[in-house]
Every structure is written in C-alpha cells, then in structure tokens.
Design a protein around this motif. Structure first.
Motif, PDB file in Angstrom:
ATOM      1  N   UNK A   1       0.867  -1.183   0.000  1.00 61.79           N
ATOM      2  CA  UNK A   1       0.000   0.000   0.000  1.00 61.79           C
ATOM      3  C   UNK A   1       0.902   1.232   0.000  1.00 61.79           C
ATOM      4  N   UNK A   2       0.490   2.244  -0.759  1.00 56.95           N
ATOM      5  CA  UNK A   2       1.311   3.441  -0.897  1.00 56.95           C
ATOM      6  C   UNK A   2       0.530   4.696  -0.522  1.00 56.95           C
ATOM      7  N   UNK A   3       1.144   5.536   0.318  1.00 58.48           N
ATOM      8  CA  UNK A   3       0.511   6.797   0.715  1.00 58.48           C
ATOM      9  C   UNK A   3       1.191   7.976   0.032  1.00 58.48           C
ATOM     10  N   UNK A   4       0.388   8.867  -0.514  1.00 57.52           N
ATOM     11  CA  UNK A   4       0.870  10.151  -1.012  1.00 57.52           C
ATOM     12  C   UNK A   4       0.733  11.143   0.139  1.00 57.52           C
ATOM     13  N   UNK A   5       1.840  11.829   0.453  1.00 55.05           N
ATOM     14  CA  UNK A   5       1.848  12.709   1.634  1.00 55.05           C
ATOM     15  C   UNK A   5       2.361  14.087   1.234  1.00 55.05           C
ATOM     16  N   UNK A   6       1.578  15.152   1.482  1.00 52.51           N
ATOM     17  CA  UNK A   6       2.075  16.496   1.170  1.00 52.51           C
ATOM     18  C   UNK A   6       3.302  16.816   2.020  1.00 52.51           C
ATOM     19  N   UNK A   7       4.293  17.431   1.409  1.00 45.97           N
ATOM     20  CA  UNK A   7       5.490  17.827   2.163  1.00 45.97           C
ATOM     21  C   UNK A   7       5.206  19.097   2.960  1.00 45.97           C
ATOM     22  N   UNK A   8       5.454  19.013   4.248  1.00 47.02           N
ATOM     23  CA  UNK A   8       5.163  20.141   5.147  1.00 47.02           C
ATOM     24  C   UNK A   8       5.891  21.402   4.696  1.00 47.02           C
ATOM     25  N   UNK A   9       7.158  21.259   4.273  1.00 49.02           N
ATOM     26  CA  UNK A   9       7.926  22.457   3.894  1.00 49.02           C
ATOM     27  C   UNK A   9       7.354  23.108   2.628  1.00 49.02           C
TER      28      UNK A   9
END
Lengths: 324, 324
Positions: free
Chosen positions: A168-176
């Motif tokens: 399973x793969x998660x796309x995660x927005x980069x905080x910076x």
C-alpha cells in the motif's frame, strides 16, 4: 421524490448508498450489479437487481449514479446507459476528460438525456476551487496537494514487482512545501517537490528486499521523481492499512492585485473515508442532474456548468435567506 | 470585448478599476461619479463622467459594476440603473437580501436586464463554500469566522462615544475556537465564542478613558457579548492603521457520513486588501453577467445561480482540459 438508481456496489457504491439513504428527497429504485444480486447485502436495505434488468427501469429512474471505475467501467458503459437514463459519474482520468466529455455530450444530446461527469472531490470540489480561485484572483499561481491518502495506482505498481506479496502506498504532502505556499512566496514546485511517497510492502519468502526497494525507488513516472520511503511489514499490517480509506488535500491560489497587496485562498479537505465522501458528492450532483433534466437540459456537463443551487434540497429562497 | 461601466470611486471602485484594467477581455467605458469628474484621478486612466451622464451610455455598456455601499447607495440606486443596464453589486446586509432580491428581480424582468447581487467574498466566495459544503456533507455543522480585519460598523460605533476622537476596531478569530472546530469536535459556538474584538481608540483632551472603555465593553449588540480589548493610542496611530485594509476569514463544514467517518472541509482567505480583492471578485462576476445577459438571461441572480464557467475568460474546452 427523486428516483435514483445505483450502478455498481464496490466502495463507492456503498458510499452512494449511504448518502442516498440520508437524503430525504431521494428514493433508491435499486442497486444494479454485475454480481449475482442474491449474493449482495448492501449497507442499506435497497432492492438489488442484476445489471441486465436495468433497461426494464427506463422511465422509472430520474438519475443513475455510476459507481464503476475510470479505467474500464465508465469508458465502456456510460455511453450505453445514457441512451436511456441521466447519469452522474466520477470519471477521474484527467487527461482523457475532453475526449470522454465530447463522446457523452453527443450521445446525451441525441437521446435527450443529461450526463454530469468527473464528479467527486478531485475532479469535483477541487476543480471548483481551482477555477473559482483563478477567476477571482487572475494574477497568481495554483497549487494542488493530495493526501495524506492511498494512491491505488501506485499501490498496484508495487504489487506488480517480483517478490511482492502485497503493498500500500501513501501520497503525503510535504510540510515544507505547504509552508512555502502559505508564506505567499509563490515557489516553483514540481509534483515531486510537493509530495513524498511512503510505501508499506509485504514480501514473499526469500524475496530480495534490497532489490525490491531499489526497483520501487527507481520506477519511472511512479516513484523516480519523488522522495520515497519504503517500509517492509507483514501481510497483516498491509491488510489492516487497506481497510482505512482516509484521504484529503489542499488547493491554493496565491496571487496579488497590486505589487503591495498579496492574497492567499485555500481549500482543504480532511476525509476519514474517501469513498463515503465521494459518494456523498455524487449524490448531491445526482439531485442537480435530476432537477436540470426536468428543466430540459441535455448533453454533458461538469461541475463548472452546474449552478450550485441545484445541489441542495433547500429552496432558492431558503438558500438566499440562510446561506448567502 | 466586454464593455464595463464602473459606478462610484471609493476604495471598492478603485479595486474594480484595477481588476478591469487587468482583464484582457474587458474595456472600461467610463467611471461614473457623484463628485466633480474633473476632481477624480483614478488609479488607471479610464474616462471619468458625472453619474448624471450615465443614461447617455444606454446600449453602450454590457454591465455596470456598482461600487456603492449597502447602507444607502445600493438600496436607493440599483433599481434605477437596472432599468437601462445589467448590474453587479456587493450588497452585504444579510438580513435584507431576500427583500432586495425580490425587488430587483421584478424590475430586471420587466426591463429585460440581469442583476447579480451580493457578490464579493462574504457574501460571495464564502456563500459558495457554505452552500457547496453543506450540500456535499449534509450531516454536519457550519462555522464561519471573520478576520483578522477591520469592522467598519464597530469602528463607527466607538467613534460615536463622547470624548472619542477617532477609533478602529479589529475582529479577530479566537485561536482556541479555530482549534476546536479543526479537531472535529463540533463545538457549539456563539459568534462571541468565535471572535474577540480589539479596539484602538484616540481620545479628546481631558476625556475619561475609564468611562470610554466601560462604555465600549458594555455596548449591547456590538461588544457586550464579546471578549473586547481596548487600547488607547494616538490619533496618528489610528490614522496609520486606517490605511491598511487587510481582512480574511474561514468557512468550515465539520460532519460525518457514518458514525466512524468524520470529514472536515475548510476554506480560508487571507487578503492584504479587502477592497482590491472584492473588486476583483466583482469584476469576474461582471464577466459572467455580460455573458449570461447575452444568452438572454434576465432577472436577479446570486452566486448560487451562476455556473462558475462564466467567471473565467477561458473557453469551456480549456477549463475542462486544464482546471477540471
């Protein structure tokens, strides 16, 4: 009462079923499935029919809510349904939307029906934000971030690698990147600058983990341009994670009206269940299509064409008095 | 080219002037003012006429962008303009919108014109968010926060107190209320729980500051139900602050599709210049009104009635290909 048919009963079909049940101005004529109808126990006790029976309901259904996938289901079936019914779907293959639109527009106009395509949260609610934000702040830049949430396509790509049992793969927005956009600095950001990809992978006995990790991280289009984290876990953990269907994202417009005055417009969604929320959006647009079809509108439409008043069960007077 | 007339040249008129100048598909036929036209030097070199000359431009203007105030200007003049022109305005007295709508709808239909009312960011962009969010997540609660920004009405109320020379008041969202809403706890919040009010007050020589502070804090409707901070400052500081017209706010929808699955939808605006952004929104809706009027639409409309495609200078094909 608006009479609704639900076509397909996967995760999205279940979400639509719950939303139609909640809507006091709608009744469900039936759920139509390719499976044996006897085998299907929907979340709400609506009648279940074989998809082969759908034609018999011509004239008895105001709008069909299509809950199939964009890869094969919708391109191969929507045009056929449109000959007899009004439809709403969640077609989300962005690159193919113009072709899909033109094909359905022609058929719908020939048959006097109405089709709303690409309804959901992206495309859908996010599209509305992108378009509206750009129109009211023309001098500026758009930024769309997705996640944190599962990308089905990327998960599939990992599962096709030799030695992988499940993934399973998660796309995660980069905080910076989010911070840079919120600062109003109008950074230039490629998709890979905005997101990181985290993978949870269960391997078969004796598989070469180092090679699998390398194959994932170097996979063109999917992972090569991204910061990618690979975690090797048990099959049970992957399966547990596959039960959670949370998602979300952000649409920003960062721009200015004069050199001195910058503005930041932001829409964000945090969704515990992607298919339940998407189903709820599809249902609201089902209401809109039923109303517009009754007024004689035919052809293909998107969220850009539909006045939002049609989405609500409230009267125009109530909307103006209470929500304007 | 869409031919635009701008009526009134205060802060909003200036914002509209800048936005019309930026729009490549619009040209400004004239700015119409109650002042001596010779005395007005607009931010862009558009022709300036006395408002008495407006009638002479009948048939030469596709849409009038009305930049007067909601208290007296719009209620007393819009109906008259509508007899000869299509209009867009920013009428924002929420309680009187239904009455205003009905009056203008009748006149516009009689004269074959089109009027878009209550356009801006609230009412306007925020209204779209409130309505859309509620329709796609029907089981939930709405929260609108305003600020940080100046409330003109509250500033006026302070200035009317004996001994006050000048004053400015900021409405500020309470951080703890924002956090409670973002947590998904669906708190019950009165307007006073969501906002605090900070006042900067310059007093006349010998004025009783303690009495002024008490009078402000106990003023019914305006301050009594709020946490209110009163700062006594110089007249110069108040004047300096009055030059900055930043504003913004938040619209939330917090709700659920099932007991297990909650969702949070959020729109936020951070605006360096309230009148420039409002002017930009008004201008985009001017484009919409010109297009819809050309298609034969008459009567009164709000942001709920207008398909957002009309706001953009892009073609429907481009919108679908690039923004959906």
């Amino acid at each position: 009462m608006i009479k609704v048919g639900i076509v397909g009963y996967g995760n999205l079909g279940r979400g639509v079923t719950l939303a139609v049940n909640y809507a006091k101005d709608m009744e469900c004529v039936g759920i139509f499935t390719r499976r044996n109808p006897e085998s299907l126990k929907p979340a709400v006790d609506f009648p279940v029919y074989s998809i082969d029976k759908l034609k018999d309901f011509k004239g008895q259904i105001d709008v069909l809510l299509l809950c199939g996938g964009s890869a094969t289901d919708l391109p191969s079936t929507t045009a056929e349904y449109l000959k007899d019914f009004n439809t709403v779907d969640s077609f989300d293959t962005h690159a193919k939307i113009p072709e899909y639109f033109n094909k359905l527009d022609k058929i719908a106009k020939e048959h006097g029906t109405l089709s709303a395509i690409s309804i959901g949260w992206d495309p859908g609610v996010f599209s509305i934000a992108r378009m509206l934000f750009g129109a009211v702040l023309p001098n500026g830049n758009d930024y769309t971030f997705w996640g944190k949430g599962v990308s089905q396509g990327h998960s599939d790509a990992i599962r096709r690698i030799d030695g992988v049992q499940n993934a399973i793969q998660y796309t995660i927005p980069k905080e910076e990147a989010l911070l840079a956009v919120r600062s109003g600095s109008n950074p230039k950001l490629a998709t890979g600058d905005k997101h990181l990809r985290e993978c949870f992978v269960a391997v078969k006995d004796g598989a070469d983990k180092a090679l699998i990790e390398k194959t994932i991280k170097e996979m063109p289009n999917y992972f090569a341009d991204y910061q990618t984290i690979v975690n090797f876990v048990t099959e049970e953990e992957v399966k547990e994670r596959q039960k959670k269907l949370s998602h979300g994202g952000f649409v920003f417009r960062s721009g200015s009206t004069t050199d001195e005055h910058a503005h930041l417009l932001e829409l964000s969604l945090k969704l515990d269940s992607n298919p339940e929320f998407t189903g709820s959006v599809l249902t609201a647009y089902g209401r809109a299509v039923a109303k517009m079809a009754k007024e004689g509108v035919t052809g293909c439409v998107t969220a850009f064409d539909i006045p939002i008043k049609y989405l609500s069960p409230l009267s125009n007077e109530d909307l103006r008095a209470h929500l304007l």
